[in-house]
Design an enzyme around this catalytic site. Sequence first.
Site, PDB file in Angstrom:
ATOM      1  N   LYS A 147       8.299   4.454   6.482  1.00 14.89           N
ATOM      2  CA  LYS A 147       8.306   4.277   5.031  1.00 14.89           C
ATOM      3  C   LYS A 147       9.042   5.454   4.386  1.00 14.89           C
ATOM      4  O   LYS A 147       8.825   6.613   4.752  1.00 14.89           O
ATOM      5  CB  LYS A 147       6.863   4.202   4.538  1.00 14.89           C
ATOM      6  CG  LYS A 147       6.666   3.820   3.086  1.00 14.89           C
ATOM      7  CD  LYS A 147       5.170   3.705   2.795  1.00 14.89           C
ATOM      8  CE  LYS A 147       4.875   3.329   1.358  1.00 14.89           C
ATOM      9  NZ  LYS A 147       3.415   3.233   1.112  1.00 14.89           N
ATOM     10  N   SER A 193       1.962  -0.851  -0.995  1.00 15.97           N
ATOM     11  CA  SER A 193       3.272  -0.290  -1.246  1.00 15.97           C
ATOM     12  C   SER A 193       4.140  -0.175   0.004  1.00 15.97           C
ATOM     13  O   SER A 193       5.321   0.154  -0.085  1.00 15.97           O
ATOM     14  CB  SER A 193       3.124   1.091  -1.888  1.00 15.97           C
ATOM     15  OG  SER A 193       2.470   1.999  -1.014  1.00 15.97           O
ATOM     16  N   SER A 227      -2.299  -0.297   0.586  1.00 12.84           N
ATOM     17  CA  SER A 227      -0.851  -0.265   0.786  1.00 12.84           C
ATOM     18  C   SER A 227      -0.394  -0.442   2.214  1.00 12.84           C
ATOM     19  O   SER A 227       0.790  -0.669   2.456  1.00 12.84           O
ATOM     20  CB  SER A 227      -0.281   1.045   0.221  1.00 12.84           C
ATOM     21  OG  SER A 227      -0.344   1.031  -1.182  1.00 12.84           O
TER      22      SER A 227
END
Length: 580
Positions: free
Chosen positions: A140, A215, A239
């Site tokens: 990420k 997320s 997330s």
Amino acid sequence: MAPASVTTASGATWQEVAADRQRHRDATLDQLCPPLPKLLTDDIPLNTTSIPGSLLTEEELGITGTAVEDLAAKIASGEWSSTTVVNAFLRRAAMAQKLVNCVTEILPERALKRAAELNAYLATHKKPMGPLHGVPISVKEHVGMKGLDLNAGFVGWVGNVADEDALILRCLWEAGAVFYVRTTQPQTLMHLETSNNLYGTTINPYNSTLTSGGSSGGEGALLGLRGSVLGIGTDIGGSIRSPAANNGVFGFKPTSLRLPVEGLAVTMAGAEHIRPTPGPLSTSVEGLRLFTKAILDRKPWLRDPTLVPLGWRDVDGEPESRGRKLRVAVVWDDGVVRPHPPVVRALADVVEKLRASEAVEVVEWKPWRHDLAWEIIAKLYFCDGGAEEAAAIDASGEPWRPLSKWIIRDNPHVRAHTIPSLWKAIQERDAYKAKYAELWNANATTADDNNTSEVDVILCPAGPGVAPKLETARYWGYTSQWNLLDYPAVVFPVGGDAISVEKDGDGQQAEGAQSHAYPEDYTPLSEADAYNWALWKEHGAAGYRDAPVSLQLVGRRYEDEKLLRALENLLDAAGLPRSC
């Protein structure tokens, strides 16, 4: 790789910065050799998951379709070289980007250099560097990588560069991992979907009208298309678990302070009232275990003393070694929002199989005030009233994304705390934790041998439905509940989709379950439930066609290893696979 030069600090507009970042991303894809086959955009269906199978080689498909544990074994034995494996994942990740917009950049030069070094190490030492030797891991974007841009989804942060790899990356590197791709995240990092003004919206590979989650939605979508089989996400309200559920893969949120957050780019750094945690998304349960154990075996608390000095604990045989069944408590709904019929139906099917198993005891769990839990956690997410998030957005002049506005500006619980009001909110948080611990303790029974048999894990929905329609993911309660309590939680796919789960009719009912369909005279449980119900009424099962169906398993604080072991037992008892 040079840092970004087109930034708002250099005088560029936010649109110019975004265009430059997209050019940079596309340039990294162009470094692949041979180049990817061209995609005809007019021919791309809503469900893109079958497209890689028609465009990649049999070898590439075989490698990228292999579970993490088997991949590691094949590389360690020399059957597959790290270079061959990395090339296959680079190509499939690049294809995933073209299909669902999940990548900020691929890293072919870095990854192939690392792969060559690992090949040489294996040839010289006749053993792998570590348990993740040669295993490609996706990252990420806001997890810092030395020398690379670190914008966390804010246009105004483009041009910030990480001085060194985040500690979690250093631990994985020492275990032999290869980092080959960086993935998208939303503006603010506080959406249950993934959209920002730098790269746009990441969509769901199973149905492009749905969100990939957030997320860590870039990770989720990438794994959904098998452009990765093991990736790093982060979780403060769902997330990791939201993207895992939406894309039909496994996702694990550990208890906080076990895995390191040092080196992550975030607003409100240093806030301790609700702690985020990194964790893995994987195509197998074993991948979750390998990832977590590899980090803990490197004793990260010696480098980050804020972490709990708790290494990996072997719990093989639990709870069988204590002569009892796995005790699973079931949450049908949280009393605030009733899940859509496919989730209720899937939960009922799994519970029915568990009840028939000789290895599992199923009991009912009555949730306590999950509406209050949301009020408390929403009050603690933005203790400066969202000022730092707003400053990061407004610095570039970029527009607020709809879900950024919803979670900060339209959130009635957000406030700029004074020190006394923050203390009071933390007291409310701790009182709620104590109440939930009391509830868990009350769910213990005394067996004939006078040994206490308590609930081992809670089985519950992973969300208020399958993957939501874009820009509609407004209910966090099924995931944020466990962030407030700081309980470890893992999401797993159960097979089927919104259509196939409904195919036998909505009206059938497993013992203890509610009717799968909404009754005609349904009265919403809350305002949030009315919103969720309206989505189902508007779109129905057909609107969520092909969306994977997933559930969530929750354990007690710091019982992370026990939770993952319980998941394996549960999957075996329900006849569900440990990999997808």
